[in-house]
Design a protein around this motif. Structure first.
Motif, PDB file in Angstrom:
ATOM      1  N   TYR A 129       6.881  26.741  34.137  1.00  0.00           N
ATOM      2  CA  TYR A 129       6.594  25.871  35.285  1.00  0.00           C
ATOM      3  C   TYR A 129       5.106  25.940  35.651  1.00  0.00           C
ATOM      4  O   TYR A 129       4.486  24.924  35.963  1.00  0.00           O
ATOM      5  CB  TYR A 129       7.443  26.267  36.489  1.00  0.00           C
ATOM      6  N   GLY A 130       4.561  27.136  35.579  1.00  0.00           N
ATOM      7  CA  GLY A 130       3.145  27.298  35.867  1.00  0.00           C
ATOM      8  C   GLY A 130       2.276  26.600  34.840  1.00  0.00           C
ATOM      9  O   GLY A 130       1.252  25.978  35.183  1.00  0.00           O
ATOM     10  N   LEU A 131       2.667  26.701  33.542  1.00  0.00           N
ATOM     11  CA  LEU A 131       1.899  26.037  32.490  1.00  0.00           C
ATOM     12  C   LEU A 131       1.908  24.511  32.669  1.00  0.00           C
ATOM     13  O   LEU A 131       0.880  23.850  32.524  1.00  0.00           O
ATOM     14  CB  LEU A 131       2.464  26.400  31.115  1.00  0.00           C
ATOM     15  N   VAL A 132       3.088  23.985  32.996  1.00  0.00           N
ATOM     16  CA  VAL A 132       3.193  22.533  33.193  1.00  0.00           C
ATOM     17  C   VAL A 132       2.330  22.089  34.375  1.00  0.00           C
ATOM     18  O   VAL A 132       1.613  21.082  34.317  1.00  0.00           O
ATOM     19  CB  VAL A 132       4.657  22.110  33.400  1.00  0.00           C
ATOM     20  N   ALA A 133       2.391  22.857  35.463  1.00  0.00           N
ATOM     21  CA  ALA A 133       1.592  22.510  36.645  1.00  0.00           C
ATOM     22  C   ALA A 133       0.099  22.578  36.335  1.00  0.00           C
ATOM     23  O   ALA A 133      -0.679  21.694  36.735  1.00  0.00           O
ATOM     24  CB  ALA A 133       1.931  23.456  37.794  1.00  0.00           C
ATOM     25  N   TRP A 134      -0.320  23.626  35.616  1.00  0.00           N
ATOM     26  CA  TRP A 134      -1.735  23.783  35.264  1.00  0.00           C
ATOM     27  C   TRP A 134      -2.219  22.592  34.430  1.00  0.00           C
ATOM     28  O   TRP A 134      -3.252  21.992  34.724  1.00  0.00           O
ATOM     29  CB  TRP A 134      -1.928  25.083  34.489  1.00  0.00           C
ATOM     30  N   VAL A 162      -6.188  17.103  24.847  1.00  0.00           N
ATOM     31  CA  VAL A 162      -5.457  17.310  23.597  1.00  0.00           C
ATOM     32  C   VAL A 162      -5.523  18.769  23.159  1.00  0.00           C
ATOM     33  O   VAL A 162      -4.501  19.383  22.798  1.00  0.00           O
ATOM     34  CB  VAL A 162      -6.026  16.388  22.497  1.00  0.00           C
ATOM     35  N   THR A 163      -6.716  19.348  23.183  1.00  0.00           N
ATOM     36  CA  THR A 163      -6.881  20.745  22.755  1.00  0.00           C
ATOM     37  C   THR A 163      -6.093  21.688  23.644  1.00  0.00           C
ATOM     38  O   THR A 163      -5.414  22.612  23.157  1.00  0.00           O
ATOM     39  CB  THR A 163      -8.372  21.127  22.772  1.00  0.00           C
ATOM     40  N   GLN A 164      -6.155  21.470  24.937  1.00  0.00           N
ATOM     41  CA  GLN A 164      -5.450  22.336  25.865  1.00  0.00           C
ATOM     42  C   GLN A 164      -3.947  22.304  25.636  1.00  0.00           C
ATOM     43  O   GLN A 164      -3.292  23.357  25.564  1.00  0.00           O
ATOM     44  CB  GLN A 164      -5.765  21.887  27.296  1.00  0.00           C
ATOM     45  N   THR A 206      -0.889  19.635  34.091  1.00  0.00           N
ATOM     46  CA  THR A 206      -0.813  18.367  34.826  1.00  0.00           C
ATOM     47  C   THR A 206      -2.048  18.164  35.686  1.00  0.00           C
ATOM     48  O   THR A 206      -2.669  17.090  35.687  1.00  0.00           O
ATOM     49  CB  THR A 206       0.449  18.334  35.706  1.00  0.00           C
ATOM     50  N   VAL A 207      -2.425  19.206  36.426  1.00  0.00           N
ATOM     51  CA  VAL A 207      -3.576  19.091  37.331  1.00  0.00           C
ATOM     52  C   VAL A 207      -4.875  18.925  36.539  1.00  0.00           C
ATOM     53  O   VAL A 207      -5.687  18.025  36.818  1.00  0.00           O
ATOM     54  CB  VAL A 207      -3.653  20.325  38.258  1.00  0.00           C
ATOM     55  N   THR A 208      -5.092  19.776  35.535  1.00  0.00           N
ATOM     56  CA  THR A 208      -6.348  19.710  34.778  1.00  0.00           C
ATOM     57  C   THR A 208      -6.451  18.426  33.959  1.00  0.00           C
ATOM     58  O   THR A 208      -7.537  17.854  33.822  1.00  0.00           O
ATOM     59  CB  THR A 208      -6.488  20.926  33.850  1.00  0.00           C
ATOM     60  N   SER A 209      -5.328  17.964  33.424  1.00  0.00           N
ATOM     61  CA  SER A 209      -5.356  16.708  32.658  1.00  0.00           C
ATOM     62  C   SER A 209      -5.662  15.528  33.575  1.00  0.00           C
ATOM     63  O   SER A 209      -6.378  14.603  33.190  1.00  0.00           O
ATOM     64  CB  SER A 209      -4.017  16.487  31.939  1.00  0.00           C
ATOM     65  N   ALA A 210      -5.117  15.553  34.794  1.00  0.00           N
ATOM     66  CA  ALA A 210      -5.398  14.468  35.747  1.00  0.00           C
ATOM     67  C   ALA A 210      -6.880  14.457  36.128  1.00  0.00           C
ATOM     68  O   ALA A 210      -7.497  13.394  36.221  1.00  0.00           O
ATOM     69  CB  ALA A 210      -4.529  14.631  36.989  1.00  0.00           C
ATOM     70  N   ILE A 211      -7.447  15.639  36.317  1.00  0.00           N
ATOM     71  CA  ILE A 211      -8.874  15.713  36.655  1.00  0.00           C
ATOM     72  C   ILE A 211      -9.720  15.201  35.495  1.00  0.00           C
ATOM     73  O   ILE A 211     -10.676  14.430  35.694  1.00  0.00           O
ATOM     74  CB  ILE A 211      -9.261  17.167  37.006  1.00  0.00           C
ATOM     75  N   ALA A 212      -9.370  15.605  34.273  1.00  0.00           N
ATOM     76  CA  ALA A 212     -10.129  15.152  33.095  1.00  0.00           C
ATOM     77  C   ALA A 212     -10.026  13.642  32.929  1.00  0.00           C
ATOM     78  O   ALA A 212     -11.012  12.973  32.611  1.00  0.00           O
ATOM     79  CB  ALA A 212      -9.615  15.856  31.850  1.00  0.00           C
ATOM     80  N   TRP A 237      -6.876  29.009  27.578  1.00  0.00           N
ATOM     81  CA  TRP A 237      -6.902  30.476  27.665  1.00  0.00           C
ATOM     82  C   TRP A 237      -6.650  30.930  29.106  1.00  0.00           C
ATOM     83  O   TRP A 237      -5.883  31.871  29.343  1.00  0.00           O
ATOM     84  CB  TRP A 237      -8.246  30.992  27.176  1.00  0.00           C
ATOM     85  N   LEU A 238      -7.282  30.250  30.066  1.00  0.00           N
ATOM     86  CA  LEU A 238      -7.048  30.585  31.475  1.00  0.00           C
ATOM     87  C   LEU A 238      -5.597  30.355  31.860  1.00  0.00           C
ATOM     88  O   LEU A 238      -4.984  31.171  32.583  1.00  0.00           O
ATOM     89  CB  LEU A 238      -7.961  29.748  32.368  1.00  0.00           C
ATOM     90  N   ALA A 239      -5.016  29.233  31.384  1.00  0.00           N
ATOM     91  CA  ALA A 239      -3.623  28.933  31.710  1.00  0.00           C
ATOM     92  C   ALA A 239      -2.693  29.986  31.138  1.00  0.00           C
ATOM     93  O   ALA A 239      -1.770  30.478  31.835  1.00  0.00           O
ATOM     94  CB  ALA A 239      -3.261  27.551  31.175  1.00  0.00           C
ATOM     95  N   LEU A 240      -2.901  30.361  29.892  1.00  0.00           N
ATOM     96  CA  LEU A 240      -2.034  31.372  29.255  1.00  0.00           C
ATOM     97  C   LEU A 240      -2.222  32.735  29.903  1.00  0.00           C
ATOM     98  O   LEU A 240      -1.270  33.515  30.014  1.00  0.00           O
ATOM     99  CB  LEU A 240      -2.349  31.439  27.760  1.00  0.00           C
ATOM    100  N   LEU A 241      -3.446  33.024  30.325  1.00  0.00           N
ATOM    101  CA  LEU A 241      -3.707  34.307  30.977  1.00  0.00           C
ATOM    102  C   LEU A 241      -3.040  34.362  32.342  1.00  0.00           C
ATOM    103  O   LEU A 241      -2.450  35.386  32.719  1.00  0.00           O
ATOM    104  CB  LEU A 241      -5.220  34.501  31.117  1.00  0.00           C
ATOM    105  N   ALA A 242      -3.124  33.259  33.075  1.00  0.00           N
ATOM    106  CA  ALA A 242      -2.590  33.246  34.435  1.00  0.00           C
ATOM    107  C   ALA A 242      -1.074  33.145  34.478  1.00  0.00           C
ATOM    108  O   ALA A 242      -0.442  33.640  35.425  1.00  0.00           O
ATOM    109  CB  ALA A 242      -3.206  32.080  35.214  1.00  0.00           C
ATOM    110  N   CYS A 243      -0.474  32.515  33.480  1.00  0.00           N
ATOM    111  CA  CYS A 243       0.967  32.225  33.517  1.00  0.00           C
ATOM    112  C   CYS A 243       1.787  33.156  32.634  1.00  0.00           C
ATOM    113  O   CYS A 243       2.983  32.904  32.423  1.00  0.00           O
ATOM    114  CB  CYS A 243       1.215  30.777  33.107  1.00  0.00           C
ATOM    115  N   GLU A 244       1.189  34.211  32.097  1.00  0.00           N
ATOM    116  CA  GLU A 244       1.962  35.150  31.281  1.00  0.00           C
ATOM    117  C   GLU A 244       2.962  35.891  32.167  1.00  0.00           C
ATOM    118  O   GLU A 244       2.604  36.489  33.183  1.00  0.00           O
ATOM    119  CB  GLU A 244       1.029  36.134  30.591  1.00  0.00           C
TER     120      GLU A 244
END
Length: 789
Positions: free
Chosen positions: A496-501, A537-539, A503-509, A478-485
């Motif tokens: 590009y913003g969605l992919v970056a978001w 997966v959900t994200q 990538t970073v959050t998946s790496a942290i998880a 939800w944060l990613a979709l809100l920020a990258c709309e």
């Protein structure tokens, strides 16, 4: 797939209309293109409903019902296509990645690409991590501790009687023995069956030139080396237990095991450094034997052969370890002494063996499923349900409960219209409400399926972790979709913003889900890894659904419905898992099955040795030897299989072990480790009995009313009368044949060792049974916590 991916079972039953609120926007666009010519023909025929056969395109031959409300334009026109098996056939036969009707083919294409990328992931650096850790770290450590155990035996032999007046020295020796024994048992468990070494088949050697080094199936070498070292560790523990008895000090030469310890240290050094040159110091096997013979007089009887001094066959074990170590180090070097061409039959065979696991991993799931399809048609399957030492009845109960849950969710999706249409979080006038509700039923079923594991504790804990991962993943999406709309992009989002978001959050998880240290090389955290997995997966699914299929206006509804549908399915999996009867991985009964199997096997050996009264009957003796050899391999094979299942159950139940409320009793794992050690011992007993039966010593072993038979009768009477549950039986005085009973040292040692091992195993198995009974059954940790309160 029939409840989640369009066309669903509802579409096949009732057909579909284009345009319709039940269709995804992109699906609707493609279908309208397929029907454009037919709608144009109907428009030229005027207002009304027309039955037309589609003349061309993907849907050629299908009879469509086209309704034209206004003859002046195609606006408002709708086309109904009847359901039927043509949709099922089309799902398999239609092609085109943009064709929504080709759902099965596209899913197959997606799965193939997924497998390719997963397969290529092992090629990414760092490579050879597990391989290096096993042969440079784990195996050398096991060899050093095994050598230490052997040297402790040598010290005990050398200093026999010197500890009588020195309590501190005696206590230090006992402490050192306990520490080394614990380490050796740990090595046995970690290297058991070469399981970890077999993973290295997926670690290619990218830096070795195939022109200078023909391919070899190195995984087999490392697995064999792991098994040999594990058994040597077990034998070293047995030597210490055997020689801790006073009467045995004179029977086993200290020089023999001193040499063996030196050889093991050399092997450890060679493997740790990767330098095969150190193995040259060990000399040839014949030199090894001669050296050991020269030292025979140090602790045994002068002039006796090495074989007479080595009842535990440690020398042959060391020879095998040295030979396999040499093979392994040669295979790991960039040069080879073998005169083998890269295109020879041996090299091509090795290459095929290396490729086989990479190929089989893509088909193993289907082969495994096929194997389960034929299981119900085997007579042995139904017979095994009555076997107390079989896991088949537990599997049957689990399958019935799991299938009932799946059948219930599918049934209400098909036959309960209110569930199919009203299980949705969306406004009544939302045009996508129907699409959401259909998918919710599918996501509930999928969530139930993937939240269920093989144990009740595992299902509850995985369910909790999946709930956390689903909620946090949905929030992150939800944060990613809100920020990258961003309306400047075609889909309304800055891709590009969605992919970056993500990538970073998946790496942290992934980092959070990874254990530290060596286990990070193998897999994610067994304790809490599922939480971050389902976060990722959900994200990804939510972001893909909204950005590709539905658009920004459906963001909130997609997130809410995906989250709620999954939580419902997860909750059902958790509830059904604990509904009796349940399979609890923390139940010590699983470990007791192995212990009981060992008990019955040893009892069988004792009864067989007693029943063979006629020593001169060569046919009966040969038959009994064959039975003993079969029993030895059966114990090793069946116990190993039972151990793998029990370890899998315990590992699945032990998630969230850091939280006291969910902790499975750690004593279960401790006793399982000890019983894993007993597997080798229980397999060794019939093998040793067969060895004695083949030698001249069988006369002493089988002599009716003889000293050995009397002792066997005492053991059998004790086992039959008191059983495994009677822990009150005190350990009886150690049996020992005096030298006058048999002229050969070898036969006396072997018979002494056989009876002592049986006696030791009986005591151990009773101790395991008592310890496991005290543990009780842990219900996800919850049972014990409430019981204690």
């Amino acid at each position: 797939q029939t409840v989640l991916i369009w066309p669903t079972f509802v579409t096949v039953q009732d057909g579909f209309t284009v345009p319709s609120s039940s269709l995804l926007p992109n699906t609707q666009v493609v279908l309208q293109e397929y029907l454009a010519d037919t709608v144009a023909i109907a428009t030229s025929m005027g207002a009304g409903t027309h039955q037309l056969t589609i003349q061309s395109g993907v849907l050629q031959g299908i009879v469509a019902q086209v309704t034209i409300p206004n003859p002046e334009t195609t606006a408002g026109a709708s086309t109904y296509l009847p359901g039927g098996m043509w949709l099922v056939k089309g799902a398999w036969t239609y092609s085109g990645v943009s064709n929504p009707l080709a759902s099965y083919q596209n899913m197959f294409v997606f799965t193939c690409w997924l497998i390719v990328f997963v397969g290529l992931a092992v090629l990414l650096p760092p490579v050879r991590t597990i391989r290096s850790a096993v042969w440079r770290g784990m195996i050398p450590a096991a060899l050093k501790d095994t050598a230490g155990m052997l040297r402790l035996h040598v010290e005990n032999v050398t200093k026999k009687g010197k500890y009588d007046d020195d309590d501190d020295a005696k206590q230090n020796s006992l402490t050192q023995a306990a520490q080394l024994q614990g380490k050796c048992i740990y090595h046995m468990n970690s290297l058991f069956n070469g399981t970890l070494a077999k993973y290295t088949v997926f670690e290619p050697r990218l830096l070795t030139s195939p022109c200078s080094h023909p391919p070899e199936f190195t995984t087999m070498y490392l697995a064999q080396l792991s098994v040999l070292v594990a058994r040597a560790s077990a034998a070293s523990v047995g030597i210490q237990l055997f020689t801790s008895r006073e009467f045995c000090y004179d029977n086993l030469s200290s020089g023999v095991y001193s040499n063996a310890a030196d050889k093991l240290d050399v092997c450890a050094k060679a493997l740790a450094t990767g330098n095969a040159g150190f193995l040259d110091d060990t000399g040839k096997a014949s030199d090894f034997l001669n050296d050991a013979k020269d030292t025979a007089g140090e602790g045994g009887e002068d002039g006796k052969s090495l074989k007479n001094e080595d009842a535990f066959e440690m020398n042959s074990r060391v020879e095998q370890i040295t030979a396999i170590s040499r093979k392994w180090l040669s295979a790991m070097s960039d040069s080879t002494d073998k005169d083998i061409g890269c295109c020879s039959n041996e090299s091509l065979g090795s290459m095929l063996q290396n490729l086989k696991p990479w190929i089989m991993v893509h088909f193993s799931h289907f082969i495994h499923l096929f194997g389960h399809l034929i299981v119900p048609f085997r007579k042995s399957t139904w017979q095994s349900l009555m076997d107390a030492e079989s896991y088949d009845f537990i599997k049957l109960i689990w399958c019935i409960k799991y299938s009932l849950g799946m059948a219930f969710l599918l049934a209400i999706s098909v036959y309960w219209p209110a569930y199919r249409t009203d299980f949705v979080l969306a406004a009544e006038d939302d045009p996508m409400r129907v699409a959401y509700s259909i998918q919710n039923g599918g996501w509930t079923t999928v969530a139930y399926c993937f939240a269920t594991t093989q144990t009740a504790e595992g299902s509850v804990k995985k369910g909790l972790l999946r709930m956390v991962g689903t909620v946090t993943g949905a929030f992150s999406a939800w944060l990613a979709l809100l920020a990258c709309e961003d309306n400047s992009f075609d889909k309304g989002y800055n891709t590009y913003g969605l992919v970056a978001w993500m990538t970073v959050t998946s790496a942290i998880a992934t980092f959070i889900a990874t254990e530290r240290g060596f286990v990070a090389r193998i897999a994610l955290s067994n304790s809490f890894g599922f939480g971050p997995i389902y976060f990722v997966v959900t994200q990804i699914i939510i972001v893909a659904y909204v950005s590709v299929n539905f658009g920004p206006e459906s963001k909130d509804e997609i997130i809410l419905n995906r989250m709620v549908a999954n939580l419902v399915g997860i909750f059902m999996a958790m509830v059904l898992a604990v509904v009796p009867p349940g399979n609890y991985g923390g139940d010590p009964g699983h470990t007791r099955k192995i212990n009981n199997f060992h008990w019955h096997s040893i009892q069988t050996v004792v009864e067989l040795l007693i029943s063979n009264n006629d020593v001169a009957d060569e046919v009966a003796v040969a038959k009994n030897i064959q039975t003993l050899d079969y029993l030895s391999s059966k114990v090793l094979r069946k116990s190993s299989s039972m151990q793998e299942i029990t370890v899998d159950f315990e590992k699945d139940a032990a998630r969230l072990q850091k939280f006291p409320f969910f902790r499975v009793d750690p004593r279960v794992k401790g006793e399982l480790g000890k019983i894993t050690r007993d597997i080798y011992v229980a397999s060794f007993v019939p093998r040793l009995a067969g060895k004695i039966m083949r030698s001249d010593s069988r006369k002493l072993l089988l002599e009716k009313n003889g000293r050995v038979q009397q002792r066997l009768e005492e053991i059998r009477a004790d086992m039959v009368k008191n059983g495994i549950a009677d822990s009150s039986q005190a350990t009886k005085e150690n049996f020992h044949l005096p030298p006058s009973d048999i002229p050969g040292q070898e036969g006396r040692d072997d018979i002494d060792l056989l009876l002592l091992t049986i006696q030791w195993l009986v005591t151990e198995m009773r101790g395991h049974d008592e310890a496991l009974k005290r543990i009780g059954t842990s219900r996800c940790g919850i049972y014990q916590n409430f019981k204690s309160k």
